[in-house]
Scaffold this active site. Structure first.
Site, PDB file in Angstrom:
ATOM      1  N   HIS A 283       0.494  -1.674  -0.180  1.00 26.63           N
ATOM      2  CA  HIS A 283       0.075   0.137  -0.105  1.00 26.63           C
ATOM      3  C   HIS A 283       0.667   1.804  -0.099  1.00 26.63           C
ATOM      4  O   HIS A 283       0.505   2.094  -1.045  1.00 26.63           O
ATOM      5  CB  HIS A 283      -0.997   0.376   1.130  1.00 26.63           C
ATOM      6  CG  HIS A 283      -1.869   1.060   1.398  1.00 26.63           C
ATOM      7  ND1 HIS A 283      -1.272   2.805   2.365  1.00 26.63           N
ATOM      8  CD2 HIS A 283      -3.358   1.274   1.314  1.00 26.63           C
ATOM      9  CE1 HIS A 283      -2.658   3.470   1.655  1.00 26.63           C
ATOM     10  NE2 HIS A 283      -3.454   2.554   1.432  1.00 26.63           N
TER      11      HIS A 283
ATOM     12  N   ARG B 223      -9.049   4.166  -8.372  1.00 25.55           N
ATOM     13  CA  ARG B 223      -8.648   3.434  -7.210  1.00 25.55           C
ATOM     14  C   ARG B 223     -10.216   4.439  -6.983  1.00 25.55           C
ATOM     15  O   ARG B 223      -9.341   5.048  -5.718  1.00 25.55           O
ATOM     16  CB  ARG B 223      -7.729   3.103  -6.385  1.00 25.55           C
ATOM     17  CG  ARG B 223      -6.989   1.396  -7.495  1.00 25.55           C
ATOM     18  CD  ARG B 223      -5.917   1.809  -6.749  1.00 25.55           C
ATOM     19  NE  ARG B 223      -4.722   0.416  -7.019  1.00 25.55           N
ATOM     20  CZ  ARG B 223      -4.171   0.789  -7.498  1.00 25.55           C
ATOM     21  NH1 ARG B 223      -3.375   1.844  -8.260  1.00 25.55           N
ATOM     22  NH2 ARG B 223      -2.928  -0.228  -7.925  1.00 25.55           N
TER      23      ARG B 223
ATOM     24  N   ARG C 237     -12.302   2.095 -11.479  1.00 28.95           N
ATOM     25  CA  ARG C 237     -12.667   1.074 -11.137  1.00 28.95           C
ATOM     26  C   ARG C 237     -13.473   0.726  -9.793  1.00 28.95           C
ATOM     27  O   ARG C 237     -13.120   1.562  -8.860  1.00 28.95           O
ATOM     28  CB  ARG C 237     -11.545   0.624 -10.562  1.00 28.95           C
ATOM     29  CG  ARG C 237     -11.541  -1.463 -10.234  1.00 28.95           C
ATOM     30  CD  ARG C 237     -10.623  -1.788  -9.577  1.00 28.95           C
ATOM     31  NE  ARG C 237      -9.604  -1.609  -8.418  1.00 28.95           N
ATOM     32  CZ  ARG C 237      -8.522  -1.656  -8.261  1.00 28.95           C
ATOM     33  NH1 ARG C 237      -7.746  -2.567  -8.104  1.00 28.95           N
ATOM     34  NH2 ARG C 237      -8.458  -0.599  -6.491  1.00 28.95           N
TER      35      ARG C 237
ATOM     36  N   GLY D 238      -4.440  -6.632 -13.945  1.00 25.33           N
ATOM     37  CA  GLY D 238      -3.864  -6.259 -12.639  1.00 25.33           C
ATOM     38  C   GLY D 238      -2.987  -7.049 -12.596  1.00 25.33           C
ATOM     39  O   GLY D 238      -2.594  -7.605 -11.231  1.00 25.33           O
ATOM     40  N   THR D 239      -1.998  -6.528 -12.565  1.00 24.10           N
ATOM     41  CA  THR D 239      -0.512  -7.810 -12.571  1.00 24.10           C
ATOM     42  C   THR D 239       0.267  -7.504 -11.143  1.00 24.10           C
ATOM     43  O   THR D 239       1.235  -8.662 -10.839  1.00 24.10           O
ATOM     44  CB  THR D 239       0.702  -6.966 -13.500  1.00 24.10           C
ATOM     45  OG1 THR D 239       1.011  -5.985 -13.598  1.00 24.10           O
ATOM     46  CG2 THR D 239       0.250  -7.564 -14.818  1.00 24.10           C
ATOM     47  N   ASN D 240      -0.376  -6.949  -9.918  1.00 29.16           N
ATOM     48  CA  ASN D 240      -0.531  -6.586  -8.589  1.00 29.16           C
ATOM     49  C   ASN D 240      -1.258  -8.444  -7.967  1.00 29.16           C
ATOM     50  O   ASN D 240      -0.495  -8.472  -7.700  1.00 29.16           O
ATOM     51  CB  ASN D 240      -0.750  -5.662  -8.108  1.00 29.16           C
ATOM     52  CG  ASN D 240       0.205  -4.233  -8.526  1.00 29.16           C
ATOM     53  OD1 ASN D 240       1.286  -4.292  -8.844  1.00 29.16           O
ATOM     54  ND2 ASN D 240      -1.254  -3.417  -8.213  1.00 29.16           N
ATOM     55  N   ASP D 241      -1.543  -8.436  -8.164  1.00 28.34           N
ATOM     56  CA  ASP D 241      -3.223  -9.473  -7.857  1.00 28.34           C
ATOM     57  C   ASP D 241      -2.810 -10.246  -8.644  1.00 28.34           C
ATOM     58  O   ASP D 241      -2.781 -11.481  -8.611  1.00 28.34           O
ATOM     59  CB  ASP D 241      -4.264  -9.448  -8.308  1.00 28.34           C
ATOM     60  CG  ASP D 241      -4.588  -8.639  -6.663  1.00 28.34           C
ATOM     61  OD1 ASP D 241      -4.031  -8.844  -6.127  1.00 28.34           O
ATOM     62  OD2 ASP D 241      -5.639  -7.593  -6.842  1.00 28.34           O
TER      63      ASP D 241
ATOM     64  N   CYS E 170      -2.439  -1.956 -15.947  1.00 27.23           N
ATOM     65  CA  CYS E 170      -2.836  -1.048 -14.106  1.00 27.23           C
ATOM     66  C   CYS E 170      -1.934  -1.304 -12.930  1.00 27.23           C
ATOM     67  O   CYS E 170      -1.684  -0.844 -11.704  1.00 27.23           O
ATOM     68  CB  CYS E 170      -4.261  -0.709 -14.408  1.00 27.23           C
ATOM     69  SG  CYS E 170      -5.167  -2.001 -13.475  1.00 27.23           S
TER      70      CYS E 170
END
Ligand code: PEP
Ligand code: MG
Length: 545
Positions: A103, A225, A281, A429-432, A494
């Site tokens: 975060h 976001r 989103r 959403g390449t973080n998740d 993103c």
């Protein structure tokens, strides 16, 4: 060198290391000051630049100190959305835990704040209001300095200077003609625009962030976001009221209080974008992130809302999850509580209707998060279309909008053909997607990933640069399947990788429409996209002898 005709402009583009470009935007330490300073801890360089200020260990106290005119650094074990106001007030953010897509890191980059995270040598004692590191102890109000470019922490105050490019484009405190550095930067960006194929959008949640990104050349918002909008001022109380609601009626009442805030934010964003597209989103994080955790804060909220504190404690307990990242979040929220999505859709469309009436073109693209099943998306799309119809009839306007989804869980990628039947666009959403493909928590990987690098299991941090042979495969499958169903489907990315040059080049190869990254990474991504396009030019066949 180009001016002196030693190289041509394409060579100039190739020669500038894309990853270093954000250094010309970041504030820097005075060279002599840092030369004699002793680095006391190291962490991950999560938001470039240099910052110096009095350290505070709590967002509220950081805000108070900043309001008194102090320069402040927010220091936490890790940050959560509750810390947002403190992060806004601070010059920089330092955390003891967390990785590059934690975060703290992603919010700091989006705000253009200096950030060092995962500095594990720091011992933070919230009760004593101290931070200890290798035998030195710092009290709240003591000066410390951080370099988010190098990931370093220094004791005391070090002199800093702002980048001229930021002064020209964002602060507007310096005229373009008076800055040679700005003129060179602009020249490079103009050359990039001549060759690039991949568009560069931005991750922005506020009109100010959108304005900065547009100044850096972003071609729209790739990720807004919306949950970040719920933390300013009194909004958090309305949000908490919504979460604490005992039934649908109560929840709808609380949501009605949130609607004007969201709507005003969207109008501000549409105005800054002046007709560029905005991917908005819907609510994504688990609800307990919005509720107060400490007894003190819970009592405070109970007084404000005039309800028994036991009710808040019970709801906090009820919402507790063992694995919140895989829990009640993403589209699951909107599916269980469709009234949340209804409110958000209404806020987007009413904002678009009002902005349009004021002569501002709007291109909202509504994005549903964490979709793994086509039916999840379809149920949310139904809500969006229904509300759009209602608003268009009420306001007597025609609105152009798209509805699409994030591809951020493997099931979504593997069934992308079915999902593309109704999704008008995908955004990776390449973080998740990294978290779920590798089975590695994006917030907890800091404790073992450095060892993985030492053991050469991974070459680079997969949360910073796309793991092309693993996560990249999922993206390739999803892109191909998506296109097989909808030939011209708009494809973007993103996750934090959207600002990483190697990942940008990979996205170019996949033929994505755009990458989206934090405003201050936009120039880096533009340069990487131009380099990718230049690398792509087919070599001329060798002349026959
Ligand atoms: C992602 O998962 O890549 C993403 C952009 O969403 P968030 O970081 O908000 O989960
Ligand atoms: Mg996500």
């Amino acid at each position: 060198m180009e001016k002196e005709k030693l190289i041509d402009w394409k060579t100039a583009i190739r020669r500038v290391p894309a990853n270093q470009l954000d250094q010309v935007l970041a504030p820097i330490f005075d060279r002599t000051a840092v030369k004699f300073a002793k680095c006391v801890a190291r962490g991950l360089p999560a938001g470039p630049g240099a910052a110096s200020g009095k350290m505070y260990l709590n967002a509220e106290r950081a805000v108070e100190a900043a309001a008194k005119g102090e320069r402040v650094l927010l220091v936490r074990n890790e940050t959560s959305p509750e810390d947002l106001r403190g992060m806004i007030a601070a010059e920089g953010i330092l955390t003891a835990k967390g990785g590059v897509s934690s975060h703290a890191a992603l919010v700091a980059r989006q705000m253009g704040k200096v950030c060092v995270c995962g500095a594990s040598a720091l011992q933070i004692d919230y009760a004593a209001k101290t931070m200890s590191v290798n035998g030195d102890t710092f009290k709240e109000g003591d000066y410390i300095s951080i370099s988010g470019t190098a990931g370093e922490v220094y004791p005391g105050e070090l002199k800093t200077a702002a980048s001229e490019i930021v002064q020209v484009l964002c602060e507007k405190s310096l005229a373009a003609k008076d800055s040679a550095a700005y003129q060179m930067f602009k020249q490079l960006m103009d050359w990039c625009a001549k060759v690039t194929k991949l568009q560069v959008r931005t991750n922005a949640d506020t009109p100010e962030q959108a304005a900065n990104a547009v100044a850096f050349g972003a071609s729209g918002i790739g990720l807004c976001r919306t949950e970040h909008m719920f933390f300013e001022g009194n909004r958090i109380d309305a949000m908490r009221e919504m979460i604490l609601a005992a039934n649908v009626e109560e929840r709808k009442k609380a949501l009605a209080n949130l609607l004007p805030y969201q709507k005003a934010d969207f109008i501000g964003i549409f105005k800054e974008l002046k007709g560029l597209p905005a991917t908005i989103r819907f609510l994504d994080p688990p609800l307990h992130e919005f509720l107060p955790n400490s007894k003190e804060q819970q009592m405070d909220l109970a007084r404000k809302l005039n309800i028994p504190v036991e009710r808040i404690m019970a709801r906090v307990n009820e919402l507790h999850e063992f694995n919140p990242m895989l829990g009640f979040r993403g589209c699951r929220l909107g599916l269980v509580y469709p009234e949340i999505s209804e409110m958000q859709a209404r806020a987007v469309f009413e904002a678009a209707a009002e902005a349009q009436r004021a002569g501002v073109k709007c291109k909202p693209e509504i994005m549903i998060p964490l979709v793994g099943f086509k039916k999840e998306l379809d149920l949310q799309i139904e809500v969006v279309h229904r509300v759009a119809k209602e608003v268009m009839a009420e306001k007597k306007v025609k609105l152009n909008y798209l509805v699409g989804t994030m591809i951020e869980v493997p099931r979504g990628a593997l069934t992308a053909d079915a999902i593309a039947e109704t999704a008008e666009f995908f955004s990776f959403g390449t973080n998740d997607l990294t978290q779920t493909c590798l089975g590695m928590s994006r917030d907890d990987s800091g404790s073992f990933l450095p060892h993985y690098a030492e053991l050469e299991i991974v070459k680079t941090n997969p949360f910073a640069s796309i793991d092309q042979s693993g996560v990249g495969q999922l993206m390739k499958i999803a892109a191909e399947k998506g296109r097989s169903m909808r030939k011209d489907i708009k494809l973007g990315i993103c996750g934090e990788h959207g600002g990483d040059p190697e990942s940008v080049k990979f996205c170019h190869k996949l033929g994505l429409t755009y990458v989206s990254c934090s405003p201050f990474r936009v120039p880096v991504a533009r340069l990487a996209a131009a380099q990718a396009a230049l690398e792509d030019v087919p070599k001329k066949p060798a002349k026959k002898k």
